[in-house]
Design an enzyme around this catalytic site. Structure first.
Site, PDB file in Angstrom:
ATOM      1  CE  LYS A 195      -3.203  -3.047   0.113  1.00 31.12           C
ATOM      2  NZ  LYS A 195      -4.035  -3.618   1.139  1.00 31.12           N
TER       3      LYS A 195
HETATM    4  C1  PLP Z   1      -4.964  -4.803   1.527  1.00 29.73           C
HETATM    5  C2  PLP Z   1      -6.434  -4.785   1.486  1.00 29.73           C
HETATM    6  C3  PLP Z   1      -7.234  -5.115   2.595  1.00 29.73           C
HETATM    7  C4  PLP Z   1      -6.705  -5.743   3.842  1.00 29.73           C
HETATM    8  O1  PLP Z   1      -5.654  -5.112   4.429  1.00 29.73           O
HETATM    9  P1  PLP Z   1      -4.601  -5.942   5.307  1.00 29.73           P
HETATM   10  O2  PLP Z   1      -3.823  -4.841   5.965  1.00 29.73           O
HETATM   11  O3  PLP Z   1      -3.787  -6.768   4.374  1.00 29.73           O
HETATM   12  O4  PLP Z   1      -5.363  -6.767   6.281  1.00 29.73           O
HETATM   13  C5  PLP Z   1      -8.603  -4.934   2.495  1.00 29.73           C
HETATM   14  N1  PLP Z   1      -9.175  -4.501   1.377  1.00 29.73           N
HETATM   15  C6  PLP Z   1      -8.447  -4.201   0.285  1.00 29.73           C
HETATM   16  C7  PLP Z   1      -9.149  -3.691  -0.930  1.00 29.73           C
HETATM   17  C8  PLP Z   1      -7.063  -4.351   0.295  1.00 29.73           C
HETATM   18  O5  PLP Z   1      -6.357  -4.085  -0.814  1.00 29.73           O
END
Ligand code: PLP
Length: 401
Positions: A195
């Site tokens: 991210k």
């Molecule tokens: C990464 C992601 C999540 C979950 O996040 P984590 O930190 O990996 O638990 C939820 N929704 C979307 C769309 C994501 O890309």
């Protein structure tokens, strides 16, 4: 030509001051539940323009806390777009709620007011407790339009903003930021390394609702209440009028979803760079947009509708693999052989075996059409302009040859 390093589709940027911030946090008295948690929360809330921000252990926990905070439970329905990561739907299942999958626009991958309205025809009289728009690829979903449709059924929006930290947009000429919760009850973020901003693992919930914020903060830590003023049992909490110094009360069933101080230190350091990261991602996307028309109509960037300033979590192209005469696997493997990593975001969640076993076969044609064509190309804030040229050049060679 010397071999260029392998380019993954996404990668964190960790700099010396990030390392220094973490080292300092590791030498502090509190590795967890210390002052850096509140500092990170306050800085994040200010950055996105929300009243409250509650840090938690990952984006999935943020979504689960949102469901808990809203009291979503067995027999309730939650609507999520099928074109997302599984966590968007799973958070409702943790609470025993049923997920109704909405279709998405085939060109943007986003849930729209129309696809939401269609999904609402399938809830069958059960209570709709939340609608979860996903800001896919960093592009904001049309929140005012979605809110109008959801509100008619009495359901709040909960934004899955895992892709959209740093996204700004304009609705009806009003400048907004993802996370300001202008149209939603809560917004959930992820700080996973792919991210835009990372804490290794981490997440954040933002809200403007004081009571929701307090509930979410307590549920993040076992449902435990530490403020004597809020104690409900005088026997545990007090010695006469005086609060017992050790006292706490568990008033609800919560979890350990805390984000440690060490990671909040990294988050604070990364947050200070968010604007630069987003700007760099946007420059790289601009370069892609200049070069990709050479590969049209086989390849085109995913459509970006009203978003004025997407943080561009992913740079996704839609490829007509049939016209190219190659499968996606062939294209991915040929790119990989040239040192370029790509990924597919996402297999529609309703097609996952777990959900097929629950809900049977469903046809959501917008999501299928998007899924059939999408490919995420490398986009990292640490990439050079020349990397984009290399990716587009390689994609041209692979599709042309
Ligand atoms: C990464 C992601 C999540 C979950 O996040 P984590 O930190 O990996 O638990 C939820 N929704 C979307 C769309 C994501 O890309």
């Amino acid at each position: 030509m010397a071999d260029a390093p392998f380019l993954a589709y996404g990668r964190q940027v960790i700099e010396d001051d990030d390392l220094a911030a973490v080292a300092q946090a590791l030498r502090a008295d509190f590795l967890t539940t210390g002052p850096r948690v509140a500092q990170f929360e306050a800085a994040f809330a200010e950055k996105v323009g929300a009243r409250h921000a509650i840090a938690c252990s990952n984006g999935t926990a943020a979504l689960h806390l949102a469901m808990l905070g809203l009291g979503v439970g067995p027999g309730d329905v939650v609507i999520a777009p099928t074109l997302t990561f599984a966590a968007t739907a799973n958070c409702a299942r943790y609470q025993g709620a049923e997920v109704v999958f909405a279709d998405v626009d085939p060109d943007t991958g986003l849930m729209t007011a129309d696809t939401l309205a269609e999904a609402m025809t399938r809830i069958g009289g059960r209570p709709l407790k939340a609608v979860l728009p996903v800001h896919l690829n960093g592009h904001a979903a049309d929140l005012p339009a979605l809110k109008r449709v959801a509100e008619a059924a009495g359901a709040p929006l909960v934004e899955d903003a895992a892709h959209a930290v740093g996204t700004a947009m304009t609705f009806d000429n009003v400048p907004e930021r993802v996370g300001d919760c202008r149209h939603s009850a809560l917004t959930c973020f992820s700080f996973h390394p792919v991210k835009t901003l990372t804490t290794g693992e981490g997440g954040m919930v933002t809200t403007n609702d004081d009571a929701l914020a307090q509930r979410v903060a307590r549920l993040r830590s076992h449902g435990i209440v530490r403020e004597p003023a809020d104690f409900v049992d005088p026997e545990i909490g007090f010695d006469g009028e005086a609060p017992n110094p050790w006292a706490y009360e568990q008033q609800a069933l919560g979890y350990n979803y805390r984000l440690p101080d060490v990671l909040c230190a990294l988050g604070l350091s990364q947050l200070a760079k968010l604007d630069r990261f987003v700007e760099r991602r946007r420059q790289l996307a601009q370069r892609y947009n200049e070069l990709l028309p050479a590969l049209a109509p086989l390849v085109r960037p995913v459509a970006q509708p009203w978003t004025s300033r997407s943080a561009l979590h992913l740079f996704v192209v839609l490829i007509d693999f049939t016209a190219a005469g190659q499968t996606r696997r062939q294209v991915m493997e040929a790119l990989r052989a040239k040192g370029i990593g790509t990924q597919v975001h996402y297999i529609p969640v309703h097609r996952q075996p777990y959900y097929r076993a629950l809900y049977g076969e469903q046809t959501l044609s917008g999501a299928e059409a998007y899924y059939a064509r999408c490919l995420s190309l490398p986009l990292q804030a640490g990439m050079a302009d020349g990397d984009v040229d290399r990716v587009v050049g390689a994609l041209g060679e692979v599709l042309g040859g």
